[in-house]
Design a protein around this motif. Structure first.
Motif, PDB file in Angstrom:
ATOM      1  N   VAL A   1      56.060  34.248  33.015  1.00  0.00           N
ATOM      2  CA  VAL A   1      55.033  34.127  34.048  1.00  0.00           C
ATOM      3  C   VAL A   1      54.362  35.477  34.293  1.00  0.00           C
ATOM      4  CG1 VAL A   1      54.637  33.658  36.497  1.00  0.00           C
ATOM      5  CG2 VAL A   1      56.083  32.124  35.150  1.00  0.00           C
ATOM      6  N   ALA A   2      55.140  36.547  34.338  1.00  0.00           N
ATOM      7  CA  ALA A   2      54.581  37.877  34.578  1.00  0.00           C
ATOM      8  C   ALA A   2      53.648  38.316  33.453  1.00  0.00           C
ATOM      9  CB  ALA A   2      55.708  38.895  34.746  1.00  0.00           C
ATOM     10  N   ASN A   3      53.931  37.887  32.221  1.00  0.00           N
ATOM     11  CA  ASN A   3      53.122  38.282  31.076  1.00  0.00           C
ATOM     12  C   ASN A   3      51.992  37.310  30.763  1.00  0.00           C
ATOM     13  OD1 ASN A   3      54.766  40.526  30.725  1.00  0.00           O
ATOM     14  ND2 ASN A   3      56.114  39.482  29.260  1.00  0.00           N
ATOM     15  N   GLY A   4      51.902  36.218  31.527  1.00  0.00           N
ATOM     16  CA  GLY A   4      50.877  35.217  31.262  1.00  0.00           C
ATOM     17  C   GLY A   4      49.492  35.665  31.685  1.00  0.00           C
ATOM     18  N   HIS A   5      48.484  34.916  31.234  1.00  0.00           N
ATOM     19  CA  HIS A   5      47.100  35.192  31.623  1.00  0.00           C
ATOM     20  C   HIS A   5      46.849  34.630  33.023  1.00  0.00           C
ATOM     21  CE1 HIS A   5      46.286  34.888  27.031  1.00  0.00           C
ATOM     22  NE2 HIS A   5      46.794  36.051  27.357  1.00  0.00           N
ATOM     23  N   ARG A   6      46.207  35.383  33.857  1.00  0.00           N
ATOM     24  CA  ARG A   6      45.924  34.923  35.209  1.00  0.00           C
ATOM     25  C   ARG A   6      44.731  33.976  35.202  1.00  0.00           C
ATOM     26  NH1 ARG A   6      50.235  35.102  37.686  1.00  0.00           N
ATOM     27  NH2 ARG A   6      49.025  34.588  39.560  1.00  0.00           N
ATOM     28  N   VAL A   7      44.913  32.795  35.766  1.00  0.00           N
ATOM     29  CA  VAL A   7      43.846  31.810  35.942  1.00  0.00           C
ATOM     30  C   VAL A   7      43.855  31.407  37.410  1.00  0.00           C
ATOM     31  CG1 VAL A   7      42.927  29.563  35.247  1.00  0.00           C
ATOM     32  CG2 VAL A   7      44.127  30.990  33.569  1.00  0.00           C
TER      33      VAL A   7
END
Length: 521
Positions: free
Chosen positions: A177-183
């Motif tokens: 989650v921390a490394n995911g792309h923010r949407v």
């Protein structure tokens, strides 16, 4: 002068590569022609065969089987009413797919000397090259070492390992989650990468222990190794066996992941072999498959360091690859059927309050949901795969010559309306006790059950020895996801699966949106 010499050298090298390419092409054509003849000569008798094995156009390219085998198998099973066995000419043999209670039981109860599990898996996985030189032989002819290590000792230690598995799953989700792309307020994550991070990091800890499981370099190598092994095995299946030593060795050394993992494991094995045995009062206690493999190995050949390292690497591969794919399919099912999310969350809370020590025992809806998901979305279209070593006759009358593969088409088996009413409909409560049923009186279907009517775990006589560990890990991952995150597919209409022969892989590009619920469990 130097330019002329350079030009001549360039031409010599170029022509050398051309000659090698022509030799490779000629070998492939010759092998393909011989294979076509062998497939036709060894064709089964008294059974429906889907197409002519000697069709040159089909067998030179064979794209249909390579890229669409599960669909072809399902379509043929449906055509025959799901209860008739049939055969498909595949890459190097006929694949005889059995249906009907009697044929399935005959396959499942056959002996290794007639229908060989080990030869089928060796053909498929190329163990010697993808498992660090591992070979099934007289050193451990009945697989006593891995069966005791996984089926007995790993299962026995699940209560001890439970907090560790829970922690690694939590860390895997948090990192993804921390490394995911923010949407907006969500984190966009590849579902397959999320699953591999959650499952394979936890699995590395259980298989390799604290020292190696907490070493990021070792864990990264272990995750890459499982991918390398599967890709290498599938590529080598399409090419003449004479090229396997060169191609498989080259592919496995491309990233060097397998050698890295072996180099991490070897000194740990050597050190533990020097320590007192577990029966000694001075012995150090290790709760991992490295130690359990050592403890389960008794003869000098079994306890040789190269054999132990290869055995542990084999267990690592067997326990990681398909489990991460199943978690992807569980996430798909939860997103497709959100009506189950709140009932599952309610069950989680009630189960924790009722049995905080082992709440999974109380989560019957979760167990049923997981079983139904595995019914409709197995990671392979076939199970109980066996190589025919001696001519074999099925109860239905089919005669199968040596050299062919025989298996249960589990993807089609799960859609038999005589076994599963409304089989195409996802019913997360399908495997719950019905009104009037009792646990003592009626057969209760659980995720870890092995049965003839649905062979997800293989044959009842020799089911997957790690299924209790797999069940524990997948359920812990489901519980953590449900309790701590809201989630939805980023593009619910995007293609989700891709086929390579009979394997069903999740597409790496598919993504999920995750958002913390603010209620931490």
């Amino acid at each position: 002068m130097l330019q002329v010499l350079f030009y001549k050298l360039f031409l010599a090298v170029a022509f050398g590569y051309v000659r090698i390419g022509l030799i490779f092409l000629a070998a492939c054509v010759t092998w393909r022609a011989f294979t076509i003849y062998r497939i036709h000569r060894n064709r089964p008798r008294n059974i429906y065969i889907t197409s002519k094995s000697y069709s040159i156009g089909k067998w030179v390219k064979n794209f249909d089987f390579i890229t669409n085998a599960p669909t072809h198998i399902l379509r043929t099973s449906r055509k025959l009413g799901y209860s008739s066995s049939f055969a498909i000419p595949s890459l190097v043999e006929h694949q005889v797919l059995v249906a009907g209670q009697q044929d399935v039981e005959a396959l499942c109860n056959s002996s290794e000397g007639v229908l060989s599990f080990h030869e089928a898996m060796t053909d498929r996985m190329k163990h010697y090259y993808t498992m660090y030189g591992f070979e099934h032989n007289n050193i451990d002819p009945h697989d006593n070492v891995p069966i005791r290590a996984v089926k007995v000792l790993l299962r026995m230690h699940i209560p001890v390992l439970r907090p560790l598995i829970r922690r690694k799953i939590r860390e895997g989700f948090e990192t993804a989650v921390a490394n995911g792309h923010r949407v907006k307020n969500w984190s966009s994550v590849s579902i397959f990468q999320l699953s591999k991070m959650v499952i394979e990091e936890s699995n590395a800890q259980v298989i390799l222990g604290d020292e190696l499981g907490n070493n990021p370099e070792c864990v990264r190598a272990a995750i890459r190794y499982s991918t390398d092994a599967v890709i290498t095995a599938e590529i080598c299946r399409q090419l003449p066996p004479m090229f396997t030593p060169i191609i498989a060795t080259t592919l496995m050394r491309w990233s060097g992941a397998m050698d890295k993992v072996a180099n991490f494991i070897r000194p740990v094995v050597e050190e533990r072999m020097r320590t007192p045995s577990k029966e000694s009062s001075n012995a150090t206690s290790y709760n991992d498959c490295i130690q359990w493999t050592i403890d389960s190995s008794h003869t000098p050949a079994q306890r040789a360091t190269p054999r132990l390292v290869a055995q542990i690497i084999g267990i690592l591969l067997a326990s990681s690859h398909q489990m991460s794919m199943v978690l992807v399919y569980i996430i798909y099912a939860l997103c497709d059927h959100p009506e189950y999310i709140e009932p599952l969350r309610k069950e989680i809370v009630e189960a924790v309050n009722k049995n905080s020590k082992d709440p999974l025992k109380e989560m019957h809806l979760l167990d049923s949901f997981l079983t139904e998901t595995s019914r409709l979305y197995p990671p392979d279209a076939l199970t109980v795969q066996r190589k025919v070593k001696k001519p074999f006759t099925l109860p239905s009358g089919a005669v199968i010559p040596t050299g062919n593969l025989i298996a249960v088409p589990v993807l089609a088996q799960a859609r038999n309306p005589e076994v599963f009413p409304n089989p195409e409909t996802f019913d997360g409560r399908r495997f719950l006790l019905k009104d009037g049923q009792t646990k003592d009186k009626d057969a209760v279907s659980r995720f870890t059950d092995v049965r003839y009517s649905f062979s997800f775990w293989g044959a009842p006589r020799k089911g997957c020895p790690g299924r209790w560990y797999v069940s524990e890990t997948l359920k812990q991952a489901m519980v953590h996801l449900l309790a701590n995150y809201d989630f939805e597919l980023e593009d619910e209409h995007a293609s989700r699966f891709m086929y390579w022969t009979t394997a069903i892989f999740p597409r790496p590009a598919r993504r999920i949106l995750l958002k913390e619920r603010g209620i931490v469990c």
